[in-house]
Design a protein around this motif. Structure first.
Motif, PDB file in Angstrom:
ATOM      1  N   ASN A  31      -6.697   8.800  -1.347  1.00 28.64           N
ATOM      2  CA  ASN A  31      -5.777   8.546  -2.462  1.00 28.64           C
ATOM      3  C   ASN A  31      -6.186   7.306  -3.254  1.00 28.64           C
ATOM      4  OD1 ASN A  31      -5.115   6.725  -0.514  1.00 28.64           O
ATOM      5  ND2 ASN A  31      -2.951   7.216  -0.442  1.00 28.64           N
ATOM      6  N   LEU A  69      -6.755   4.209  -2.569  1.00 28.53           N
ATOM      7  CA  LEU A  69      -6.271   2.852  -2.356  1.00 28.53           C
ATOM      8  C   LEU A  69      -7.482   1.929  -2.274  1.00 28.53           C
ATOM      9  CD1 LEU A  69      -3.399   3.333   0.257  1.00 28.53           C
ATOM     10  CD2 LEU A  69      -3.207   2.924  -2.189  1.00 28.53           C
ATOM     11  N   VAL A  78      10.351   6.754  -7.232  1.00 26.26           N
ATOM     12  CA  VAL A  78       9.196   6.398  -8.044  1.00 26.26           C
ATOM     13  C   VAL A  78       8.977   7.442  -9.137  1.00 26.26           C
ATOM     14  CG1 VAL A  78       6.689   6.290  -7.941  1.00 26.26           C
ATOM     15  CG2 VAL A  78       8.041   4.994  -6.317  1.00 26.26           C
ATOM     16  N   TYR A 116      12.109   7.177  -1.345  1.00 26.70           N
ATOM     17  CA  TYR A 116      11.348   6.267  -2.206  1.00 26.70           C
ATOM     18  C   TYR A 116      10.380   6.994  -3.137  1.00 26.70           C
ATOM     19  CZ  TYR A 116       8.418   2.467  -3.783  1.00 26.70           C
ATOM     20  OH  TYR A 116       7.726   1.592  -4.571  1.00 26.70           O
ATOM     21  N   ARG A 134      -0.960  10.799  -6.743  1.00 24.89           N
ATOM     22  CA  ARG A 134      -0.372  10.231  -5.532  1.00 24.89           C
ATOM     23  C   ARG A 134       1.076  10.692  -5.354  1.00 24.89           C
ATOM     24  NH1 ARG A 134      -2.397   4.137  -6.724  1.00 24.89           N
ATOM     25  NH2 ARG A 134      -4.457   4.222  -5.777  1.00 24.89           N
ATOM     26  N   ARG A 135       1.771  10.910  -6.456  1.00 27.32           N
ATOM     27  CA  ARG A 135       3.171  11.303  -6.349  1.00 27.32           C
ATOM     28  C   ARG A 135       3.328  12.723  -5.837  1.00 27.32           C
ATOM     29  NH1 ARG A 135       5.782   8.753 -11.881  1.00 27.32           N
ATOM     30  NH2 ARG A 135       5.285   6.606 -11.327  1.00 27.32           N
ATOM     31  N   GLU A 148      -1.632   8.013 -10.566  1.00 25.26           N
ATOM     32  CA  GLU A 148      -0.241   7.884 -10.153  1.00 25.26           C
ATOM     33  C   GLU A 148       0.390   9.260  -9.932  1.00 25.26           C
ATOM     34  OE1 GLU A 148       1.398   5.414 -13.195  1.00 25.26           O
ATOM     35  OE2 GLU A 148       0.478   3.616 -12.314  1.00 25.26           O
ATOM     36  N   GLU A 201       0.839  -1.201   0.000  1.00 27.64           N
ATOM     37  CA  GLU A 201       0.000   0.000   0.000  1.00 27.64           C
ATOM     38  C   GLU A 201       0.866   1.240   0.000  1.00 27.64           C
ATOM     39  OE1 GLU A 201      -2.573  -0.210   3.394  1.00 27.64           O
ATOM     40  OE2 GLU A 201      -4.334  -0.375   2.123  1.00 27.64           O
ATOM     41  N   ALA A 202       1.946   1.201   0.797  1.00 29.17           N
ATOM     42  CA  ALA A 202       2.833   2.362   0.864  1.00 29.17           C
ATOM     43  C   ALA A 202       3.370   2.667  -0.524  1.00 29.17           C
ATOM     44  CB  ALA A 202       3.967   2.105   1.848  1.00 29.17           C
ATOM     45  N   SER A 203       3.805   1.643  -1.244  1.00 29.58           N
ATOM     46  CA  SER A 203       4.386   1.936  -2.545  1.00 29.58           C
ATOM     47  C   SER A 203       3.310   2.453  -3.503  1.00 29.58           C
ATOM     48  CB  SER A 203       5.138   0.724  -3.091  1.00 29.58           C
ATOM     49  OG  SER A 203       4.313  -0.051  -3.901  1.00 29.58           O
ATOM     50  N   MET A 204       2.087   1.945  -3.360  1.00 28.40           N
ATOM     51  CA  MET A 204       0.993   2.486  -4.178  1.00 28.40           C
ATOM     52  C   MET A 204       0.714   3.933  -3.813  1.00 28.40           C
ATOM     53  SD  MET A 204      -1.713  -0.568  -4.261  1.00 28.40           S
ATOM     54  CE  MET A 204      -3.084   0.001  -5.209  1.00 28.40           C
ATOM     55  N   ALA A 205       0.716   4.204  -2.513  1.00 27.42           N
ATOM     56  CA  ALA A 205       0.383   5.555  -2.057  1.00 27.42           C
ATOM     57  C   ALA A 205       1.393   6.586  -2.559  1.00 27.42           C
ATOM     58  CB  ALA A 205       0.316   5.594  -0.532  1.00 27.42           C
ATOM     59  N   PHE A 206       2.618   6.141  -2.857  1.00 28.84           N
ATOM     60  CA  PHE A 206       3.597   7.083  -3.388  1.00 28.84           C
ATOM     61  C   PHE A 206       3.582   7.112  -4.912  1.00 28.84           C
ATOM     62  CE2 PHE A 206       5.028   6.832   0.930  1.00 28.84           C
ATOM     63  CZ  PHE A 206       5.354   8.154   1.183  1.00 28.84           C
ATOM     64  N   GLY A 207       2.610   6.444  -5.495  1.00 35.12           N
ATOM     65  CA  GLY A 207       2.417   6.564  -6.935  1.00 35.12           C
ATOM     66  C   GLY A 207       3.243   5.603  -7.765  1.00 35.12           C
ATOM     67  N   ALA A 208       3.657   4.465  -7.172  1.00 36.93           N
ATOM     68  CA  ALA A 208       4.426   3.495  -7.941  1.00 36.93           C
ATOM     69  C   ALA A 208       3.530   2.837  -8.991  1.00 36.93           C
ATOM     70  CB  ALA A 208       5.011   2.432  -7.013  1.00 36.93           C
ATOM     71  N   PHE A 230       1.932   5.220   7.657  1.00 32.58           N
ATOM     72  CA  PHE A 230       1.152   4.029   8.002  1.00 32.58           C
ATOM     73  C   PHE A 230       1.328   3.617   9.456  1.00 32.58           C
ATOM     74  CE2 PHE A 230       1.612   4.061   3.507  1.00 32.58           C
ATOM     75  CZ  PHE A 230       0.424   3.539   3.034  1.00 32.58           C
TER      76      PHE A 230
END
Ligand SMILES: Nc1ncnc2c1ncn2[C@@H]1O[C@H](COP(=O)(O)OP(=O)(O)OP(=O)(O)O)[C@@H](O)[C@H]1O
Ligand SMILES: [Mg+2]
Lengths: 314, 399
Positions: B80, B82, B138, B134, B109-110, B106, A212-219, B117
């Motif tokens: 966002n 999810l 991305v 990170y 979110r970026r 995307e 989820e974290a990686s999704m939340a950063f737009g990966a 979390f």
């Protein structure tokens, strides 16, 4: 049943029919069964007669590679092979103890006259492993991505693992004859399920919050797969690869029945001729190869995953 | 804080989420006003969120609070996307989040939102500095720039020197600082924090709260903060929304929640709160009762007698100068007539900070006969707190 005494021949017949049905299985007519078998066999034979050459030619590149790799291992001086193997072992594990162990085992194998067969087995196992990984990991990834794919592939894997190897050797041999390629195919069918299963499992077990974290950063999907899911699933995938190698080695003896040369053939010969010592020595050589592969891949996995140890969560 | 926005930065309208294979049936029941439990019993569908409406202003800390299972995580994951909603709309800065394509999402979110979390969600196979950078990785930003920026944020959360460690080598509090630095590193305006401090020890947690407040004073982000802890909500929130079974029970400022709970559920929440620790001077303060602007003794005395006050608060050009007691003026007049200037009779009083808790100011108010001035760090006079105000705020019940 005994109380109701049958009066007419017709009733008599009925009772006997029922009793038959209860005591012996209501089987299909023998003739029908034979017809089905004949039809299927003939169909497959016709298929292999008309398409066998075509399919065989598809595998030609694999055959060339197998032959080339085996020749390479056999023509390289033994000390150079030992040096290279030992170098790979040390590079993967960084363990001097393992290095010495591997060197001594290989020297012993050579001293007892099993060098050539060991090289043949090594080459076929290496090829089978590479093939299993390159096919198995993508399949595992697809399974992890979709529940439907998983539902379809899982029973197929179950069959591949439980079906006796001899059974699927038959159609492979009918289609491709005897030799290296059918051997490799048989070994891969037998050995590939663990990589697929554990790739799938490893990806599915990746911490949901990290994903989820990686999704939340737009990966993107690809960034998630290669940056998060694969690296985190790697310990599990490595365990799968390890199992695959072990199973491939276990398959060596059976594969030798269809003409794969290597350590399996002397074992097979000793079974038929009751040469106990010869069987034992070649068997031990297979075990030695297995231990080398196992220890090296595990040491490599441990070394590269060290920072994952310890509980990441508070 | 930024100037008050006319339009809220984030708007949620009629947001509902049903978990299950037949959400439409459940939506129908929601429309008919059935409760979460009824719908689960009748249809087997779980209502996560039930027609939520929210307005979140730019630059505020908006706290969403509720017990376990009330739908907090479900709600915050909608911002966002999810989680996809069953129905409803979320607008962020004029963009309807629900209409974004995968690529647009995307980008959104970026650059627009980042997230912290509960269990940190750090990448265990990457070093601390790589984790912080990170979001930039991305985005495809090159390594040297990533490291520079990530390093700066790592400093900002007090973790310089930990760059090359792996998350598993850090304590929980340190890991969450990494999580916070990672979220700040992308310069997104909006920060989503899902129970970000809930997994930490009380002491570390309160440290993290302080750090967040300090950072927020500097950065003016819009922070959507989830918690199940009312003390944390009251401490951090500019506004608090209370969620129960997927429904909003009340939205308001901390004082509103504390002093005017909307229903029995909120009241039960609020009952055990230590008000002395939560309420602050600026909540209970009043304007000074007797405001003197004239330095003439007789004038001052007349005004104080007229208003029947024992103390006066002297202001000059709107600046607070001090307190003078009626007794002192009377004594001075009888002793020396009107020669003395009022300034010379001023007592330099104790003052308290507007953010000081009642617990802290209670001894001061009890120790002085006059209401204590409330003064900011810059010397701005805000009002006064009396013993009576403090005590009634501590004992007042819902009217
Ligand atoms: N993926 C899911 N599938 C089915 N039901 C879900 C799912 N996620 C959440 N729910 C249900 O939605 C409701 C709200 O869950 P949510 O996780 O948002 O609660 P929460 O307020 O975050 O609780 P906690 O404080 O325990 O984190 C719960 O009843 C939960 O069972
Ligand atoms: Mg939650």
């Amino acid at each position: 049943m005994a109380a109701a005494r049958p009066d007419t021949p017709y009733e008599m017949e009925m009772v006997m029919a029922v009793e038959n049905w209860l005591t012996t299985f209501p089987e299909m007519e023998r003739a029908d069964l034979i017809a089905i078998r004949k039809a299927l066999d003939a169909g497959y034979r016709a298929f292999s007669r008309s398409y066998g050459d075509l399919i065989e030619s598809l595998f030609d590149p694999l055959l060339y590679f197998l032959v080339w790799f085996e020749k390479l291992l056999l023509s390289t001086p033994w000390w150079l092979v030992i040096l290279i193997v030992v170098g790979l072992v040390y590079g993967a594990s960084r363990s001097p103890k393992l290095l010495v162990g591997v060197a001594v085992s290989l020297l012993l194998i050579g001293y007892f006259g099993m060098w050539e067969n060991t090289m043949r087995t090594l080459s076929i196992i290496t090829v089978c492993t590479i093939l299993s990984i390159t096919l198995g990991i993508p399949i595992g990834i697809m399974m992890a991505r979709s529940d439907r794919t998983q539902a379809v592939v899982t029973p197929v894997l179950d069959i591949m693992q439980t079906m006796p190897a001899f059974v699927y050797l038959i159609p492979v041999v009918m289609l491709l004859g005897i030799g290296k390629v059918p051997g490799v195919i048989a070994v891969v069918i037998y050995a590939i399920p663990p990589v697929i299963r554990l790739t799938n499992l490893g990806i599915r077990l990746v911490d949901k919050e990290v994903l989820e974290a990686s999704m939340a950063f737009g990966a993107t999907r690809r960034q998630r797969l290669w940056g998060v899911q694969m690296p985190l699933a790697m310990p599990t995938i490595m365990a799968g690869i390890n199992q695959t190698i072990m199973m491939a080695l276990a398959m060596v003896v059976i594969a030798s029945m269809i003409g794969v040369k290597g350590l399996g053939q002397p074992v097979l010969k000793s079974i038929t001729n009751q040469y106990f010592t010869m069987g034992l020595f070649n068997g031990l050589a297979i075990v030695t190869l297995a231990i080398i592969f196992d220890r090296v891949s595990q040491a490599y996995a441990r070394r590269t995953q060290r920072h994952l140890q310890g509980n990441a969560h508070g | 804080m930024a100037e008050p926005a006319i339009r809220p930065l984030v708007q949620v309208r009629g947001l509902s989420k049903v978990f299950g294979d037949n959400p439409l049936v459940a939506m129908e029941r929601i429309g008919q006003g059935h409760s979460k439990d009824q719908i689960l019993e009748q249809t087997g569908q779980t209502v996560g969120l039930n027609t939520i409406d929210l307005d979140i202003q730019a630059g505020e800390i908006f706290v969403i609070m509720g017990l376990s299972g009330s739908g907090k995580s479900t709600l915050i994951r909608h911002f966002n996307r999810l989680i996809e909603p069953t129905q409803g709309q979320i607008t962020v800065d004029g963009t309807d989040v629900m209409t974004l394509s995968e690529k647009q999402l995307e980008q959104f979110r970026r650059h627009k939102m980042s997230m912290v979390f509960q269990h940190f969600g750090l990448l265990p196979h990457r070093t601390v500095i790589e984790n912080v950078g990170y979001g930039l990785m991305v985005q495809g930003i090159e390594k040297s720039e990533r490291r520079k920026k990530a390093g700066a944020w790592l400093d900002a959360v007090g973790l310089d020197g930990y760059e090359e460690r792996y998350p598993a080598q850090l304590s929980g509090g340190q890991q969450q600082r990494v999580g916070l630095a990672r979220a700040l590193c992308t310069d997104a305006d909006i920060l989503l924090m899902d129970e970000a401090f809930s997994a930490l020890d009380p002491l570390i947690r309160s440290e993290m709260q302080d750090q967040l407040i300090a950072l927020q004073d500097r950065l003016h982000k819009t922070i959507i903060f989830i918690t199940h802890d009312l003390d944390e909500a009251l401490r951090l929130g500019d506004h608090i929304a209370i969620l129960k079974d997927g429904l909003i029970s009340q939205v308001g400022r901390p004082v509103d929640i504390l002093l005017r709970p909307a229903d029995a559920y909120v009241e039960a929440f609020v009952r055990d709160v230590n008000r002395a620790r939560v309420l602050t001077a600026d909540v209970v303060m009043q304007p000074p009762s007797c405001r003197l602007t004239n330095e003439n003794l007789e004038e001052a005395l007349r005004q104080m007698r007229g208003e029947e006050k024992d103390y006066g608060y002297l202001f000059k050009e709107d600046n607070f100068r001090g307190i003078v007691s009626r007794r002192a003026i009377e004594a001075e007049i009888s002793k020396s007539g009107l020669k003395v200037d009022l300034i010379q009779l001023l007592e330099k009083p104790m003052s308290v900070h507007p953010g000081a808790s009642l617990e802290k100011i209670l001894p001061t108010t009890l120790g002085h006969p006059y209401p204590i001035p409330v003064v900011t760090d810059d010397g701005d006079f805000q009002g006064v707190v009396s013993q009576k105000d403090v005590i009634s705020a501590l004992t007042e019940t819902r009217g």
